[in-house]
Design a protein around this motif. Structure first.
Motif, PDB file in Angstrom:
ATOM      1  N   ASN A  66      28.821  24.772  76.984  1.00 20.99           N
ATOM      2  CA  ASN A  66      30.272  25.264  77.230  1.00 20.99           C
ATOM      3  C   ASN A  66      30.462  25.824  78.719  1.00 20.99           C
ATOM      4  O   ASN A  66      29.411  26.518  78.952  1.00 20.99           O
ATOM      5  CB  ASN A  66      30.648  26.203  76.055  1.00 20.99           C
ATOM      6  N   PHE A  67      31.655  25.433  79.330  1.00 19.10           N
ATOM      7  CA  PHE A  67      31.933  25.873  80.574  1.00 19.10           C
ATOM      8  C   PHE A  67      33.161  26.692  80.752  1.00 19.10           C
ATOM      9  O   PHE A  67      34.049  26.470  79.838  1.00 19.10           O
ATOM     10  CB  PHE A  67      31.880  24.728  81.615  1.00 19.10           C
ATOM     11  N   GLY A  68      32.910  27.662  81.407  1.00 15.08           N
ATOM     12  CA  GLY A  68      34.371  28.550  81.739  1.00 15.08           C
ATOM     13  C   GLY A  68      34.352  29.182  83.044  1.00 15.08           C
ATOM     14  O   GLY A  68      33.126  29.513  83.528  1.00 15.08           O
ATOM     15  N   MET A  69      35.446  29.366  83.452  1.00 17.68           N
ATOM     16  CA  MET A  69      35.506  30.004  84.989  1.00 17.68           C
ATOM     17  C   MET A  69      35.966  31.319  84.423  1.00 17.68           C
ATOM     18  O   MET A  69      37.030  31.454  83.940  1.00 17.68           O
ATOM     19  CB  MET A  69      36.716  29.443  85.704  1.00 17.68           C
ATOM     20  N   VAL A  70      35.291  32.446  84.999  1.00 19.13           N
ATOM     21  CA  VAL A  70      35.579  33.694  84.777  1.00 19.13           C
ATOM     22  C   VAL A  70      35.959  34.622  86.163  1.00 19.13           C
ATOM     23  O   VAL A  70      35.066  34.601  86.983  1.00 19.13           O
ATOM     24  CB  VAL A  70      34.234  34.510  84.174  1.00 19.13           C
ATOM     25  N   SER A 125      35.028  34.209  79.136  1.00 19.90           N
ATOM     26  CA  SER A 125      35.737  33.119  79.425  1.00 19.90           C
ATOM     27  C   SER A 125      36.833  33.011  78.632  1.00 19.90           C
ATOM     28  O   SER A 125      37.591  32.264  78.966  1.00 19.90           O
ATOM     29  CB  SER A 125      34.829  31.822  79.419  1.00 19.90           C
ATOM     30  N   ASN A 126      37.273  33.882  77.685  1.00 26.76           N
ATOM     31  CA  ASN A 126      38.381  33.576  76.667  1.00 26.76           C
ATOM     32  C   ASN A 126      38.493  32.442  75.926  1.00 26.76           C
ATOM     33  O   ASN A 126      39.506  31.882  75.776  1.00 26.76           O
ATOM     34  CB  ASN A 126      39.894  34.125  77.478  1.00 26.76           C
ATOM     35  N   THR A 183      36.096  33.692  91.339  1.00 31.11           N
ATOM     36  CA  THR A 183      35.619  33.441  90.062  1.00 31.11           C
ATOM     37  C   THR A 183      34.214  32.930  90.193  1.00 31.11           C
ATOM     38  O   THR A 183      33.535  32.583  90.968  1.00 31.11           O
ATOM     39  CB  THR A 183      36.432  32.291  89.315  1.00 31.11           C
ATOM     40  N   VAL A 184      33.581  32.957  88.811  1.00 30.83           N
ATOM     41  CA  VAL A 184      32.125  32.448  88.643  1.00 30.83           C
ATOM     42  C   VAL A 184      32.192  31.719  87.704  1.00 30.83           C
ATOM     43  O   VAL A 184      32.897  31.942  86.517  1.00 30.83           O
ATOM     44  CB  VAL A 184      31.012  33.593  88.312  1.00 30.83           C
ATOM     45  N   GLU A 185      31.647  30.503  87.758  1.00 33.77           N
ATOM     46  CA  GLU A 185      31.527  29.395  86.612  1.00 33.77           C
ATOM     47  C   GLU A 185      30.444  29.976  85.581  1.00 33.77           C
ATOM     48  O   GLU A 185      29.249  29.902  86.217  1.00 33.77           O
ATOM     49  CB  GLU A 185      31.143  28.060  87.113  1.00 33.77           C
ATOM     50  N   ILE A 186      30.769  30.029  84.377  1.00 36.36           N
ATOM     51  CA  ILE A 186      29.474  30.523  83.260  1.00 36.36           C
ATOM     52  C   ILE A 186      29.243  29.319  82.332  1.00 36.36           C
ATOM     53  O   ILE A 186      30.167  28.595  82.017  1.00 36.36           O
ATOM     54  CB  ILE A 186      30.049  31.608  82.676  1.00 36.36           C
ATOM     55  N   VAL A 187      28.090  28.927  82.000  1.00 41.10           N
ATOM     56  CA  VAL A 187      27.564  27.874  81.276  1.00 41.10           C
ATOM     57  C   VAL A 187      26.869  28.466  80.233  1.00 41.10           C
ATOM     58  O   VAL A 187      25.847  29.170  80.268  1.00 41.10           O
ATOM     59  CB  VAL A 187      26.788  26.998  81.953  1.00 41.10           C
ATOM     60  N   GLY A 214      23.994  30.380  84.213  1.00 41.53           N
ATOM     61  CA  GLY A 214      23.640  29.885  82.834  1.00 41.53           C
ATOM     62  C   GLY A 214      23.528  31.053  81.896  1.00 41.53           C
ATOM     63  O   GLY A 214      22.577  31.756  82.261  1.00 41.53           O
ATOM     64  N   ILE A 215      23.765  31.266  80.515  1.00 42.38           N
ATOM     65  CA  ILE A 215      23.454  31.954  79.781  1.00 42.38           C
ATOM     66  C   ILE A 215      22.428  31.477  78.716  1.00 42.38           C
ATOM     67  O   ILE A 215      22.751  30.354  78.244  1.00 42.38           O
ATOM     68  CB  ILE A 215      24.768  32.599  78.847  1.00 42.38           C
ATOM     69  N   VAL A 216      21.280  32.030  78.954  1.00 39.32           N
ATOM     70  CA  VAL A 216      20.231  31.369  78.154  1.00 39.32           C
ATOM     71  C   VAL A 216      19.760  32.551  77.308  1.00 39.32           C
ATOM     72  O   VAL A 216      19.756  33.689  77.518  1.00 39.32           O
ATOM     73  CB  VAL A 216      18.920  30.887  78.967  1.00 39.32           C
ATOM     74  N   GLY A 217      18.787  31.856  76.298  1.00 40.77           N
ATOM     75  CA  GLY A 217      18.010  32.905  75.445  1.00 40.77           C
ATOM     76  C   GLY A 217      17.620  32.409  73.985  1.00 40.77           C
ATOM     77  O   GLY A 217      17.765  31.110  74.162  1.00 40.77           O
TER      78      GLY A 217
END
Length: 364
Positions: free
Chosen positions: A38-42, A21-22, A65-69, A4-7
């Motif tokens: 938002n979800f993306g596979m990187v 994630s493009n 891959t890593v899943e980014i949220v 998860g991207i937080v801040g």
């Protein structure tokens, strides 16, 4: 595995997510631009995968891959519901690790919810809100267990003791991930709670373009404040990474990176670090049809590793033919490795190592 991207709002989370994630998640100069995650596979860039593929020349190359949220910005009071905080904290609960984005740049055109840039203060706000929410979770659980413990239920008594100690630990501004506890009690009493501070964290210091290849005072002050904890810290300029991401021509992209004194895009390094943060290693399968990288938890045995490819591989596991990546680097051919006697035969309990090239033998 989700990261998860937080801040705080307006620190560059959605810009970073789009770079990774493009995707085209909305990014704008106002708080709570992001509401739903938002979800993306990187893909995880790995030079080893490229070398193996170069020598084997398969029809297909597949990175792990890593899943980014991308999670909406938290604000002071989020644990009490401020800024839709309960919803956003619930989104964090579903992740396995956290990338905490800190604003480390000045820009009068980008508002700051606290009116001025201070990454130490911003980190304290986020950490406090995570701790307060975890304390609420622990207190609610203790209140449910306490009744059973009072009437002598041994399981409830044990759980109550563990949770009470953890509550004290959190009240002293310590994260749950640093709580000293044996594995059995952790699995039984703490892991099911999905505590926010029980997740591994790394910091992303978002800087201006001019600081992309070096650092700045904000980063160094923050790094110095955290030196005893020695957290994982990555420095990149999300705004310039967005521009790099738009360049499709390889030579043009490399020229742009050289101009910025960057060896590679910062996002490539970040995803590798996120993979490491999750406690993952990479093993490879290699053949004429496909060369592929696979993610695996450290200390995973060969039969479980086979199961990551297909459940039938685990059920019918016979053996694993294993090549060390460094041997592949030396001989640059699976055939030459066999001839040199470097191919190993391993059983179910072999712990797969980072960089292993594995061929699984199985029978249905």
């Amino acid at each position: 595995m989700k990261v998860g991207i937080v801040g705080l709002p307006n620190v560059g989370k959605s810009t970073l997510f789009n770079c990774l994630s493009n995707s085209k998640a909305q990014s704008a100069n106002f708080p709570f631009c992001t509401i739903e995650p938002n979800f993306g596979m990187v893909p995880v860039h790995d030079d080893r995968l490229e070398l193996i593929a170069e020598k084997i020349n398969p029809k297909k190359i597949t990175p792990t891959t890593v899943e980014i949220v991308d999670i909406a910005g938290l604000v002071k009071g989020a644990s009490q519901g401020e800024g839709l905080g309960n919803q956003f904290l619930a989104n964090i609960r579903q992740t396995d690790a956290i990338i905490h984005v800190l604003r480390c740049f000045d820009d009068k055109n980008v508002t700051h919810v606290e009116n001025h840039v201070n990454p130490i203060r911003d980190d304290e706000i986020i950490q406090t809100e995570l701790l307060l929410k975890d304390l609420e979770t622990i207190e609610n659980r203790i209140s449910k267990v306490h009744i059973a413990a009072r009437v002598g239920n041994k399981e409830a008594i044990a759980q109550n003791q563990v949770l009470t100690k953890l509550k004290i630990h959190l009240e002293q501004s310590n994260n749950a991930i640093d709580f000293d506890i044996d594995s059995a009690n952790y699995e039984n009493y703490i892991k099911p709670l999905q505590l926010l501070t029980d997740k591994p964290q790394m910091y992303l210091c978002n800087v201006n373009e001019s600081d992309a290849s070096t650092t700045n005072d904000y980063v160094e002050i923050f790094r110095n404040a955290k030196k005893e904890l020695n957290p994982m810290i990555v420095v990149l300029a999300a705004s310039i990474e967005a521009e790099i991401n738009e360049i499709q021509d390889h030579q043009e992209r490399q020229f742009f990176l050289d101009e910025l004194s960057l060896k590679e895009p910062g996002t490539v390094k970040l995803i590798r670090k996120a993979h490491e943060l999750l406690g993952l290693i990479t093993f490879f399968t290699a053949g004429e049809q496909e060369v592929r990288a696979w993610s695996l938890k450290k200390e995973t045995n060969a039969s479980k590793a086979a199961g990551t490819i297909h459940s039938d591989f685990e059920k019918g596991f016979i053996k694993a033919e294993v090549v060390n990546y460094h041997d592949f680097e030396t001989f640059q051919s699976l055939q030459k490795i066999r001839e040199a006697g470097k191919l190993r035969i391993e059983g179910k309990q072999y712990l797969v190592q980072d960089g292993d090239i594995v061929h699984f033998r199985f029978s249905l």
